[in-house]
Design a protein around this motif. Structure first.
Motif, PDB file in Angstrom:
ATOM      1  N   SER A 151       9.243   5.917  15.086  1.00 53.23           N
ATOM      2  CA  SER A 151       9.032   7.182  14.374  1.00 53.23           C
ATOM      3  C   SER A 151       7.702   7.228  13.639  1.00 53.23           C
ATOM      4  O   SER A 151       7.221   8.290  13.272  1.00 53.23           O
ATOM      5  CB  SER A 151      10.184   7.422  13.394  1.00 53.23           C
ATOM      6  OG  SER A 151      10.268   6.348  12.496  1.00 53.23           O
ATOM      7  N   THR A 152       7.086   6.063  13.408  1.00 56.14           N
ATOM      8  CA  THR A 152       5.822   6.078  12.675  1.00 56.14           C
ATOM      9  C   THR A 152       4.614   5.737  13.534  1.00 56.14           C
ATOM     10  O   THR A 152       3.495   5.707  13.037  1.00 56.14           O
ATOM     11  CB  THR A 152       5.868   5.074  11.503  1.00 56.14           C
ATOM     12  OG1 THR A 152       6.328   3.833  12.007  1.00 56.14           O
ATOM     13  CG2 THR A 152       6.766   5.555  10.395  1.00 56.14           C
TER      14      THR A 152
ATOM     15  N   PHE B 159       0.849   6.342  12.133  1.00 54.18           N
ATOM     16  CA  PHE B 159       0.183   5.100  11.740  1.00 54.18           C
ATOM     17  C   PHE B 159      -1.039   4.834  12.609  1.00 54.18           C
ATOM     18  O   PHE B 159      -2.059   4.329  12.130  1.00 54.18           O
ATOM     19  CB  PHE B 159       1.161   3.923  11.790  1.00 54.18           C
ATOM     20  CG  PHE B 159       0.635   2.700  11.110  1.00 54.18           C
ATOM     21  CD1 PHE B 159       0.358   2.713   9.757  1.00 54.18           C
ATOM     22  CD2 PHE B 159       0.392   1.542  11.823  1.00 54.18           C
ATOM     23  CE1 PHE B 159      -0.158   1.591   9.123  1.00 54.18           C
ATOM     24  CE2 PHE B 159      -0.123   0.414  11.195  1.00 54.18           C
ATOM     25  CZ  PHE B 159      -0.392   0.438   9.843  1.00 54.18           C
TER      26      PHE B 159
ATOM     27  N   TYR C  22       7.355  -8.129   2.378  1.00 58.15           N
ATOM     28  CA  TYR C  22       7.200  -6.700   2.065  1.00 58.15           C
ATOM     29  C   TYR C  22       8.552  -5.988   2.173  1.00 58.15           C
ATOM     30  O   TYR C  22       9.348  -6.309   3.045  1.00 58.15           O
ATOM     31  CB  TYR C  22       6.226  -6.112   3.087  1.00 58.15           C
ATOM     32  CG  TYR C  22       5.553  -4.834   2.671  1.00 58.15           C
ATOM     33  CD1 TYR C  22       4.370  -4.865   1.953  1.00 58.15           C
ATOM     34  CD2 TYR C  22       6.084  -3.598   3.016  1.00 58.15           C
ATOM     35  CE1 TYR C  22       3.733  -3.695   1.589  1.00 58.15           C
ATOM     36  CE2 TYR C  22       5.459  -2.426   2.656  1.00 58.15           C
ATOM     37  CZ  TYR C  22       4.279  -2.473   1.941  1.00 58.15           C
ATOM     38  OH  TYR C  22       3.643  -1.318   1.578  1.00 58.15           O
TER      39      TYR C  22
ATOM     40  N   GLN D  70      12.053  -1.010   3.013  1.00 54.19           N
ATOM     41  CA  GLN D  70      13.224  -0.207   2.650  1.00 54.19           C
ATOM     42  C   GLN D  70      12.961   0.569   1.360  1.00 54.19           C
ATOM     43  O   GLN D  70      13.402   1.707   1.212  1.00 54.19           O
ATOM     44  CB  GLN D  70      14.455  -1.119   2.462  1.00 54.19           C
ATOM     45  CG  GLN D  70      14.779  -2.023   3.642  1.00 54.19           C
ATOM     46  CD  GLN D  70      13.992  -3.335   3.608  1.00 54.19           C
ATOM     47  OE1 GLN D  70      13.181  -3.570   2.725  1.00 54.19           O
ATOM     48  NE2 GLN D  70      14.216  -4.184   4.606  1.00 54.19           N
TER      49      GLN D  70
ATOM     50  N   LEU E 282       9.732   1.001  -0.033  1.00 54.41           N
ATOM     51  CA  LEU E 282       8.468   1.749   0.014  1.00 54.41           C
ATOM     52  C   LEU E 282       8.555   2.935   0.967  1.00 54.41           C
ATOM     53  O   LEU E 282       8.100   4.026   0.657  1.00 54.41           O
ATOM     54  CB  LEU E 282       7.325   0.825   0.445  1.00 54.41           C
ATOM     55  CG  LEU E 282       6.605  -0.006  -0.617  1.00 54.41           C
ATOM     56  CD1 LEU E 282       5.861   0.899  -1.574  1.00 54.41           C
ATOM     57  CD2 LEU E 282       7.528  -0.916  -1.383  1.00 54.41           C
ATOM     58  N   PHE E 283       9.106   2.697   2.134  1.00 54.98           N
ATOM     59  CA  PHE E 283       9.066   3.721   3.182  1.00 54.98           C
ATOM     60  C   PHE E 283      10.426   4.332   3.489  1.00 54.98           C
ATOM     61  O   PHE E 283      10.539   5.190   4.361  1.00 54.98           O
ATOM     62  CB  PHE E 283       8.473   3.148   4.470  1.00 54.98           C
ATOM     63  CG  PHE E 283       7.160   2.460   4.249  1.00 54.98           C
ATOM     64  CD1 PHE E 283       6.140   3.091   3.555  1.00 54.98           C
ATOM     65  CD2 PHE E 283       6.948   1.173   4.709  1.00 54.98           C
ATOM     66  CE1 PHE E 283       4.926   2.460   3.330  1.00 54.98           C
ATOM     67  CE2 PHE E 283       5.738   0.536   4.482  1.00 54.98           C
ATOM     68  CZ  PHE E 283       4.729   1.182   3.790  1.00 54.98           C
ATOM     69  N   GLY E 284      11.465   3.840   2.861  1.00 60.39           N
ATOM     70  CA  GLY E 284      12.797   4.387   3.101  1.00 60.39           C
ATOM     71  C   GLY E 284      13.398   3.963   4.421  1.00 60.39           C
ATOM     72  O   GLY E 284      14.296   4.627   4.941  1.00 60.39           O
TER      73      GLY E 284
ATOM     74  N   PHE F  23       2.335  -5.046  10.077  1.00 60.36           N
ATOM     75  CA  PHE F  23       2.643  -3.611  10.071  1.00 60.36           C
ATOM     76  C   PHE F  23       3.752  -3.284  11.071  1.00 60.36           C
ATOM     77  O   PHE F  23       4.615  -2.459  10.809  1.00 60.36           O
ATOM     78  CB  PHE F  23       1.402  -2.789  10.391  1.00 60.36           C
ATOM     79  CG  PHE F  23       0.306  -2.922   9.376  1.00 60.36           C
ATOM     80  CD1 PHE F  23       0.589  -2.975   8.025  1.00 60.36           C
ATOM     81  CD2 PHE F  23      -1.016  -3.017   9.770  1.00 60.36           C
ATOM     82  CE1 PHE F  23      -0.419  -3.109   7.079  1.00 60.36           C
ATOM     83  CE2 PHE F  23      -2.034  -3.146   8.837  1.00 60.36           C
ATOM     84  CZ  PHE F  23      -1.733  -3.194   7.490  1.00 60.36           C
TER      85      PHE F  23
ATOM     86  N   SER G 117       7.008  -4.495   9.418  1.00 56.36           N
ATOM     87  CA  SER G 117       7.527  -3.713   8.293  1.00 56.36           C
ATOM     88  C   SER G 117       8.030  -2.352   8.768  1.00 56.36           C
ATOM     89  O   SER G 117       8.914  -1.763   8.151  1.00 56.36           O
ATOM     90  CB  SER G 117       6.480  -3.556   7.189  1.00 56.36           C
ATOM     91  OG  SER G 117       5.415  -2.744   7.612  1.00 56.36           O
ATOM     92  N   GLN G 118       7.491  -1.858   9.858  1.00 56.25           N
ATOM     93  CA  GLN G 118       7.961  -0.573  10.394  1.00 56.25           C
ATOM     94  C   GLN G 118       9.121  -0.727  11.367  1.00 56.25           C
ATOM     95  O   GLN G 118       9.589   0.243  11.950  1.00 56.25           O
ATOM     96  CB  GLN G 118       6.816   0.160  11.087  1.00 56.25           C
ATOM     97  CG  GLN G 118       5.828   0.741  10.118  1.00 56.25           C
ATOM     98  CD  GLN G 118       6.523   1.518   9.023  1.00 56.25           C
ATOM     99  OE1 GLN G 118       7.257   2.461   9.284  1.00 56.25           O
ATOM    100  NE2 GLN G 118       6.330   1.116   7.778  1.00 56.25           N
TER     101      GLN G 118
END
Lengths: 88, 613
Positions: free
Chosen positions: B231-232, B236, B455, B458, B460-462, B499, B502-503
């Motif tokens: 989704s990002t 990104f 990191y 959950q 920071l980015f939900g 990255f 974390s995503q």
């Protein structure tokens, strides 16, 4: 009651940076979304419907951790619509 | 066995000798590669108490088993050493193209021992190696060092890691740089500088063999599909980390401002993602990465017209604004580029300067100490001067070059209470008070206040894996922090870009199938096993620190973060509840809650019983 609404990412291009919206007492998040979708048209509705790419915070809290789209809004609430972003 | 080159180069700079080692099958199976190899090698090689800037420290540079393949986002390298800034184990990770080139040149890792008596650089090419005179390079910045080495060796495609003047002057937070990217945190550049090693240049034409080429091709195709479906991915790829300010400052209120006194930067709108969108002139990528999150940013007008930089990434965007309460993109881009050229870590450099601004405001230091510089919030003018002074250890910069913790001790007069650090490492651009798992990682990472350890997307980015969380909640954050640290450590064996982790663009299962198809090791397809390896490496690093005398007493935040509520913004009223959170974390980790030391049962479970001897 007045709800302060902010938009980031794609939604900002459609609805602007920030606005205060008057809602009737007892309104829920779903009512706010519907109101905005009616005002800003099909593209906005399409973005909002793609809920997995959207993050909504009510007073800094994830709406899923409250009562989801049934979350009861109250006067002075700050609702933020964010496109999902990444970083670090 | 595919993936690996099965060659580790050990270089002793004192007597200028070389040795080659083959990673044992146990090392490969139990630690996989990258951070795992580095942690085990450093633990085995170093005696406790050695001087990080002395002859007995080692600098280990590694790629991972998937570097140089077409698996996505594995083009990263790692520098592992005992840190002069923290005194702990340290691992610092960089991108670009050096990792794959080292693999093509025939090696999985290079271990640097000893100290040269005059500046040298190491030249590694197609399985061969030699030390070369670097006297003529000493004093040059990172850019010029790249240029002159490529000219000397007559090959513009050589990849280089090097230090700038900051590393040469042994600034405690000097980094190691490659083509404007860096492994910058923790002082690896100072370790390199103390060894008088200016650079390591690599070039090779070797192929990376794969255990099962067809299986690998299919798994990579799945990985590409998973990335595209994320989704990002799209946003990104377009913006990289430059869309973060509206989230951390404008929404969550965790943008550390004025040395962590506030969580919202005044006028943050001037530096939000949309402003950076206007200045982006090109995209960049590391080796074999379809995400291409890198940005070339160029200032078009104003005092900094013509200034450009690769980045700045979010952490540097924050570093050059929050600590001194300015919102000036021109200054940010110019300062970012300056740090890249001088070879400085942006987070520590800016934090120690921000610390000095607070001391100046409080009258703890004055013009006498700052050589006449007036450090006033909102004024970035002294900032660039101090960056230069730090890199060359001139004037007041000589004190700041020690890092916040040591500079505070030097200055005295109560300065220590304003020194914001954990184990000597200055924290990055997230206030722990408004994101408890993010904070708990900064408190407990083996490398000090290091966001590249665990990191918390959950908060920071939900993100919803393993579950959605309330960022202010305390309950369950110990377990979540362990989860975040272990998945990070697990994927650092690859070495997979943080990255994408974390995503959650890639799952441990998919990561394991990539590893297994490349190496032929069946156990790597078992994600339970991969989690075990992640936990094993993290605990081994902890035991390195325990051996050095660290423990619960060092898992400490400054009182500002535990006692002073954030005054305004999306996290107003929050403090960091360190005692409860730490107890919860130790319990989740299986560590003694009094001492913070892993229990014998935990060490046995992880195959780390050798650390108890």
């Amino acid at each position: 009651m007045d709800i302060e609404v902010s938009f980031f990412g794609t939604l900002r291009e459609l609805a602007g940076r920030q606005q205060v919206i008057s809602m009737t007492e007892g309104a829920q998040l779903t009512d706010l979304i519907e109101r905005l979708a009616r005002e800003y048209g099909a593209e906005f509705r399409q973005e909002v419907n793609c809920i997995e790419k959207l993050r909504i915070l009510i007073n800094g809290q994830e709406y899923e951790l409250l009562d989801n789209v049934q979350t009861q809004l109250k006067d002075g609430d700050i609702v933020v619509f964010l496109s999902l972003i990444a970083g670090g | 066995m595919g993936g690996y080159k099965n060659r580790i180069l050990r270089v002793n700079l004192t007597d200028r000798t070389f040795n080659e080692e083959t990673p044992s099958s146990d090392l490969i199976h139990d630690y996989i590669g990258g951070r795992g190899f580095g942690a085990k090698l450093l633990y085995d090689d170093l005696k406790p108490g050695i001087d990080p800037l002395g002859e007995k420290n080692e600098l280990i540079l590694l790629n991972g088993p998937l570097a140089g393949t077409n698996a996505q986002s594995f083009g990263r390298w790692m520098a592992i050493f005992k840190s002069p800034l923290t005194g702990t184990y340290y691992k610092s990770c960089g991108g670009g193209h050096w990792a794959a080139e080292l693999k093509f040149a025939g090696f999985d890792a290079i271990i640097i021992e000893g100290m040269a008596d005059a500046p040298v650089y190491l030249w590694v090419h197609d399985g061969e190696y030699q030390l070369k005179d670097a006297t003529y390079l000493w004093g040059l910045d990172c850019d010029d060092t790249h240029t002159l080495i490529r000219e000397e060796l007559r090959d513009p495609r050589i990849r280089i890691v090097c230090i700038g003047p900051a590393g040469e002057h042994i600034v405690n937070f000097a980094g190691i740089f490659t083509d404007r990217r860096s492994a910058s945190r923790g002082g690896g550049g100072a370790v390199m500088g103390a060894k008088k090693l200016k650079a390591i240049a690599v070039r090779g034409h070797g192929r990376v063999e794969l255990a099962d080429q067809e299986a690998f091709r299919l798994v990579v195709r799945q990985q590409v599909g998973a990335f595209k479906a994320s989704s990002t991915f799209e946003s990104f790829s377009r913006q990289g980390t430059q869309a973060m300010v509206e989230l951390t400052s404008g929404t969550l209120g965790i943008y550390p401002t004025k040395n962590f006194r506030e969580g919202v930067l005044p006028h943050w709108e001037k530096i939000e993602g949309a402003e950076y969108d206007k200045l982006r002139v090109r995209k960049t990528a590391c080796t074999a990465c379809m995400v291409h999150c890198g940005n070339i940013t160029k200032i078009g007008e104003g005092r900094f017209s013509g200034a450009w930089s690769e980045g700045p990434e979010y952490e540097s965007m924050w570093a050059f604004t929050g600590p001194i309460a300015t919102a000036d993109i021109g200054l940010t881009v110019a300062a970012d580029r300056l740090c890249d050229r001088l070879g400085l870590d942006t987070i520590s450099a800016a934090s120690v300067i921000g610390f000095a601004y607070e001391l100046y405001e409080r009258g703890i230091i004055a013009d006498k100490e700052t050589d006449g510089l007036k450090l006033r919030y909102g004024d970035g003018e002294p900032f660039l001067k101090l960056i230069n002074q730090i890199a060359y250890r001139q004037g007041f910069g000589d004190i700041l070059a020690e890092g916040v913790r040591a500079a505070a001790r030097h200055i005295g007069k109560g300065a220590e209470q304003y020194a914001i650090h954990v184990k000597g490492l200055e924290p990055p651009g997230y206030d722990p008070r408004g994101a408890k798992a993010q904070g708990l990682n900064l408190l407990t990472a083996n490398t000090g206040a290091d966001h590249c350890s665990g990191y918390a997307p959950q908060e920071l980015f939900g993100t919803s894996v393993p579950r959605k969380v309330n960022r202010f909640a305390i309950k369950g954050k110990g377990e979540l922090t362990k989860w975040n640290q272990d998945i990070q450590t697990m994927t650092d064996t690859g070495i997979l870009c943080h990255f994408t982790v974390s995503q959650r663009m890639i799952t441990p299962e998919l990561y394991g199938r990539l590893l297994s198809a490349a190496t032929g090791i069946k156990d790597f397809t078992d994600s339970t096993y991969l989690w075990l390896v992640g936990e094993r490496i993290f605990n081994l690093e902890r035991m390195f620190n325990i051996r050095e005398g660290f423990g619960r007493k060092d898992d400490v935040f400054p009182r500002r973060l535990t006692d002073e509520p954030l005054p305004t913004g999306g996290s107003a009223g929050q403090v960091f509840e360190a005692e409860i959170l730490l107890a919860d974390y130790y319990k989740a980790r299986g560590w003694d809650t009094e001492t913070g030391i892993p229990t014998a049962a935990k060490l046995n479970e992880l195959g780390l019983d050798f650390t108890m001897k």
